[in-house]
Scaffold this active site. Structure first.
Site, PDB file in Angstrom:
ATOM      1  N   SER A  95       0.900  -1.111   0.253  1.00  0.00           N
ATOM      2  CA  SER A  95      -0.031   0.112   0.151  1.00  0.00           C
ATOM      3  C   SER A  95       0.829   1.189   0.030  1.00  0.00           C
ATOM      4  O   SER A  95       2.088   1.284   0.636  1.00  0.00           O
ATOM      5  CB  SER A  95      -0.765  -0.071   1.215  1.00  0.00           C
ATOM      6  OG  SER A  95      -1.397   1.301   1.419  1.00  0.00           O
TER       7      SER A  95
ATOM      8  N   ALA B 282      -0.718   6.568  -9.697  1.00  0.00           N
ATOM      9  CA  ALA B 282      -2.122   6.305 -10.261  1.00  0.00           C
ATOM     10  C   ALA B 282      -2.699   5.696  -9.429  1.00  0.00           C
ATOM     11  O   ALA B 282      -4.056   5.428  -9.526  1.00  0.00           O
ATOM     12  CB  ALA B 282      -1.761   5.292 -11.480  1.00  0.00           C
TER      13      ALA B 282
ATOM     14  N   LYS C 265     -11.212   5.231  -7.064  1.00  0.00           N
ATOM     15  CA  LYS C 265     -11.703   6.285  -7.801  1.00  0.00           C
ATOM     16  C   LYS C 265     -13.332   6.338  -8.063  1.00  0.00           C
ATOM     17  O   LYS C 265     -13.698   7.001  -8.855  1.00  0.00           O
ATOM     18  CB  LYS C 265     -10.945   6.166  -9.217  1.00  0.00           C
ATOM     19  CG  LYS C 265     -11.303   4.469  -9.863  1.00  0.00           C
ATOM     20  CD  LYS C 265     -10.668   4.828 -11.380  1.00  0.00           C
ATOM     21  CE  LYS C 265     -11.166   3.279 -11.825  1.00  0.00           C
ATOM     22  NZ  LYS C 265     -10.448   3.096 -13.420  1.00  0.00           N
TER      23      LYS C 265
ATOM     24  N   ILE D 234      -1.569  11.304 -10.903  1.00  0.00           N
ATOM     25  CA  ILE D 234      -2.755  11.077 -11.818  1.00  0.00           C
ATOM     26  C   ILE D 234      -4.107  11.794 -11.204  1.00  0.00           C
ATOM     27  O   ILE D 234      -4.750  11.155 -10.378  1.00  0.00           O
ATOM     28  CB  ILE D 234      -3.062   9.853 -12.360  1.00  0.00           C
ATOM     29  CG1 ILE D 234      -1.648   9.277 -12.883  1.00  0.00           C
ATOM     30  CG2 ILE D 234      -4.077   9.589 -13.454  1.00  0.00           C
ATOM     31  CD1 ILE D 234      -1.143   9.999 -14.101  1.00  0.00           C
TER      32      ILE D 234
ATOM     33  N   LYS E 172     -12.911  15.485 -11.526  1.00  0.00           N
ATOM     34  CA  LYS E 172     -13.956  15.550 -10.379  1.00  0.00           C
ATOM     35  C   LYS E 172     -13.429  16.250  -9.059  1.00  0.00           C
ATOM     36  O   LYS E 172     -13.811  16.681  -8.106  1.00  0.00           O
ATOM     37  CB  LYS E 172     -14.404  14.179  -9.969  1.00  0.00           C
ATOM     38  CG  LYS E 172     -15.283  13.394 -11.044  1.00  0.00           C
ATOM     39  CD  LYS E 172     -15.471  11.965 -10.626  1.00  0.00           C
ATOM     40  CE  LYS E 172     -16.499  11.443 -11.626  1.00  0.00           C
ATOM     41  NZ  LYS E 172     -15.920  11.365 -13.095  1.00  0.00           N
TER      42      LYS E 172
ATOM     43  N   LEU F 125     -12.413   5.730 -21.491  1.00  0.00           N
ATOM     44  CA  LEU F 125     -13.350   4.947 -22.114  1.00  0.00           C
ATOM     45  C   LEU F 125     -12.906   3.468 -21.779  1.00  0.00           C
ATOM     46  O   LEU F 125     -11.863   3.157 -21.956  1.00  0.00           O
ATOM     47  CB  LEU F 125     -13.416   5.318 -23.560  1.00  0.00           C
ATOM     48  CG  LEU F 125     -14.636   6.379 -24.073  1.00  0.00           C
ATOM     49  CD1 LEU F 125     -14.432   6.375 -25.462  1.00  0.00           C
ATOM     50  CD2 LEU F 125     -16.005   5.696 -23.579  1.00  0.00           C
ATOM     51  N   GLY F 126     -13.876   2.534 -21.506  1.00  0.00           N
ATOM     52  CA  GLY F 126     -13.416   1.231 -21.074  1.00  0.00           C
ATOM     53  C   GLY F 126     -12.768   0.559 -19.969  1.00  0.00           C
ATOM     54  O   GLY F 126     -12.234  -0.552 -19.922  1.00  0.00           O
TER      55      GLY F 126
ATOM     56  N   GLU G  42     -22.948  13.489  -7.656  1.00  0.00           N
ATOM     57  CA  GLU G  42     -22.800  13.424  -8.817  1.00  0.00           C
ATOM     58  C   GLU G  42     -23.106  14.858  -9.503  1.00  0.00           C
ATOM     59  O   GLU G  42     -24.095  15.315  -9.338  1.00  0.00           O
ATOM     60  CB  GLU G  42     -23.706  12.276  -9.529  1.00  0.00           C
ATOM     61  CG  GLU G  42     -23.348  12.166 -10.952  1.00  0.00           C
ATOM     62  CD  GLU G  42     -24.161  10.868 -11.870  1.00  0.00           C
ATOM     63  OE1 GLU G  42     -23.787  10.593 -12.486  1.00  0.00           O
ATOM     64  OE2 GLU G  42     -25.080  10.621 -11.070  1.00  0.00           O
TER      65      GLU G  42
END
Length: 612
Positions: free
Chosen positions: A329, A351, A355, A393, A397, A439-440, A539
């Site tokens: 960690s 990264a 999330k 990264i 948001k 995406l993906g 959201e």
């Protein structure tokens, strides 16, 4: 086909009389046999109909069909012998046998010639695709057999890793080594490559496909025949439409470009290496040929998968890169310090983060501690170890967040800005990059829609007006690597993500791309419905990329920079101390107070949480 066989019977009889020497000469014996000709033609047509030979298409004329033709020839021979004896012609058995053999050869040969004529007509009257088949094994040879009668696809050659097959012909096609692909593409004008190697692991297939795509070739993968007839339905074996198809703009085409030199020969640590973004960071960093890549990951499965994939990449492409998988960690300062000093890390690409907005909203303390204190620990240890560059990264948001995940990312940014200020121009270069949805990636909207579609729907959208920025993981990562290569410290980079995409429109595209129709008020007989479920806690309707709305150009036209006001050293220390107290006390309300006090937009975040 009946008419053709009737003509062939006449030709075979005349040929047999010409070949076999008879006492009365050729014409004398033929004239006596002409009385039997109508009966022979009737028998030939009757046998053909009985055996179903006239219904066999020339493209489907296989070994079983050849067997039926031989039976046809044998029965005609027997009929010729019988009619001759009844008519008292006293012809030798040799004549009838030769007639049967000639008829068989003419019947088989005529169908082979017809097939080539028909294929030639199709190929010259319409555009056809020339394909190279990668894999000369069972699947590859079955594929060639299936394509032999195709009017628009032409198999040109095989490529196979098996050296024993090189220079040989399989199914009349030459077999070449993979190193010859570039030359074959130019010489034989290859349009597409079909990967017929289902026995290879998915990572190896992906590596081969990536190299072929870099040559500008279209690549398709084939499942094995055993996979297609397995327990799972065929529809489950089909590859879904790539999420890249829904980008709505041209994808950034360039790779790491001039940024490669910044990573060549370096020791690069990638935290969250097993995640969607982390794993792509690993792949593209490997292409820059670093000396060592440290894969830092909390998930054992994620670490195992990326480690195995990269080792396959090293073996396949012959890279001289050392891989170091580390299971741990980023909040463990002792382990992070040990890894940094032992391996003399030059660059950190951070990264690792929780999330998923709903999950972090339901577990705010865990999300804040991991995302904020993990960043602090990694950054402090990087500075102490003399790391050259550190890139965080982040996310769109983080701008005026309305959810805990976004607030945790903004606090992580503030921690890094404080570290950059304290380091000055001679220490570690700390910077961060924000971008929107990938995406993906795991948990993103397109795979969710495709999963809902596979279950028959409905597809769920929170609000008709919701919009999001989208990038592919490949283009996002290549821009991150370039931003890190020319950063000077304390920058907040944002990526050019084009125009925001309507999620409702995206859902309709996913349905229509799969060949279905949307079921709504205008089309009640459609296949799949889109349901509006209402905004989730935390959201937003739309996302922002900067607090000020102002951006500064960088050497890359797809990367912009923004200067934003951070917290003072005293303020960030107070915020982190208060957050640590909240964690120790397991007090979620205290943690939300930290967000409310120190994060711009945090009041809206806490208010929404209270309302929910």
């Amino acid at each position: 086909m009946l008419a053709l066989d009737a003509v062939l019977v006449v030709l075979a009889l005349f040929s047999a009389f010409a070949v076999v020497e008879l006492p009365d000469g050729v014409w004398g014996n033929i004239s006596s046999y002409l009385l039997l000709m109508p009966y022979m033609l009737g028998i030939a047509v009757g046998i053909s109909i009985w055996l179903g030979i006239q219904d066999i298409q020339v493209s489907a004329y296989d070994s079983a069909s050849v067997g039926l033709t031989s039976l046809h020839a044998i029965l005609l021979t027997i009929a010729s012998v019988t009619f001759s004896d009844v008519a008292g012609l006293q012809l030798p058995l040799e004549l009838h046998a030769v007639f049967g053999v000639i008829f068989f050869c003419l019947a088989v040969g005529s169908r082979a010639i017809l097939l080539q004529l028909v294929l030639a007509v199709y190929r010259y009257s319409s555009k056809h695709t020339r394909v190279l088949i990668y894999g000369a094994g069972t699947t590859g040879t079955q594929l060639v057999s299936a394509l032999q009668g195709h009017e628009r696809i032409q198999a040109v050659a095989f490529v196979d890793d098996n050296k024993a097959l090189h220079g040989m012909r399989v199914h009349r096609l030459p077999v070449y080594p993979p190193s010859s692909i570039a030359a074959l593409v130019k010489e034989k004008q290859i349009d597409r490559v079909l990967l017929a190697v289902p026995s290879l692991s998915r990572p190896k297939q992906a590596q081969i496909a990536r190299k072929l795509e870099q040559m500008g070739l279209g690549v398709q993968m084939l499942p094995s025949f055993s996979q297609l007839i397995g327990e799972e339905a065929l529809v489950n074996k089909l590859t879904p439409v790539s999420p890249h198809s829904f980008l709505g703009r041209a994808e950034v085409a360039q790779r790491s470009g001039g940024a490669s030199a910044a990573y060549t020969g370096k020791v690069v640590l990638i935290s969250g290496a097993g995640g969607s973004i982390g794993s792509e960071l690993c792949r593209q960093v490997m292409e820059c040929r670093p000396a060592k890549v440290i894969l830092f990951e909390l998930s054992e499965l994620g670490l195992y998968n990326i480690d195995m994939e990269l080792r396959s990449m090293i073996e396949l492409e012959g890279l001289d890169v050392e891989l170091v998988p580390v299971l741990g960690s980023v909040t463990d300062s002792r382990q992070v310090r040990s890894v940094m000093t032992k391996h003399k890390v030059n660059i950190v690409l951070h990264a690792a983060a929780y999330k998923h907005v709903p999950l972090v909203e339901a577990n705010p303390l865990t999300g804040l501690v991991n995302n904020v204190f993990g960043t602090q620990t990694l950054a402090e240890q990087a500075a102490q170890a003399g790391v050259e560059r550190f890139m965080l990264i982040s996310s769109d948001k983080a701008v005026r967040p309305t959810n805990v995940m976004g607030a945790s990312k903004r606090l992580a940014e503030l921690v890094l800005q404080d570290m950059a200020t304290r380091q000055g121009p001679t220490g570690t270069v700390f910077s961060m990059v924000r971008f929107g949805n990938v995406l993906g990636s795991s948990g993103s909207v397109v795979p969710l829609f495709q999963e809902q579609l596979s279950r028959g729907g409905p597809l769920t959208v929170t609000d008709e007006r919701v919009e999001r920025y989208f990038m592919t993981v490949q283009e996002a990562v290549q821009l991150v690597l370039q931003a890190c290569s020319f950063s000077r410290g304390a920058e907040v980079f944002v990526l050019d993500m084009g125009e925001p995409v309507s999620i409702l429109k995206l859902a309709r595209q996913v349905i229509e791309s799969a060949g279905y129709m949307v079921r709504d008020k205008e089309n009640p007989d459609g296949d799949i419905e889109v349901q509006i479920t209402g905004l989730r806690p935390g959201e937003k309707m739309s996302e922002e990329l900067t607090l000020t709305g102002e951006t500064i150009n960088t050497p890359n036209p797809k990367i912009f920079m923004t200067r934003e006001q951070g917290l003072s050293q005293i303020e960030i220390a107070a915020a982190l101390r208060r957050l640590r107290e909240a964690f120790v006390a397991s007090d979620e309300e205290m943690a939300r107070d930290v967000v409310r006090q120190w994060v711009e937009g945090g009041q809206a975040c806490v208010a929404k949480a209270d309302a929910s």
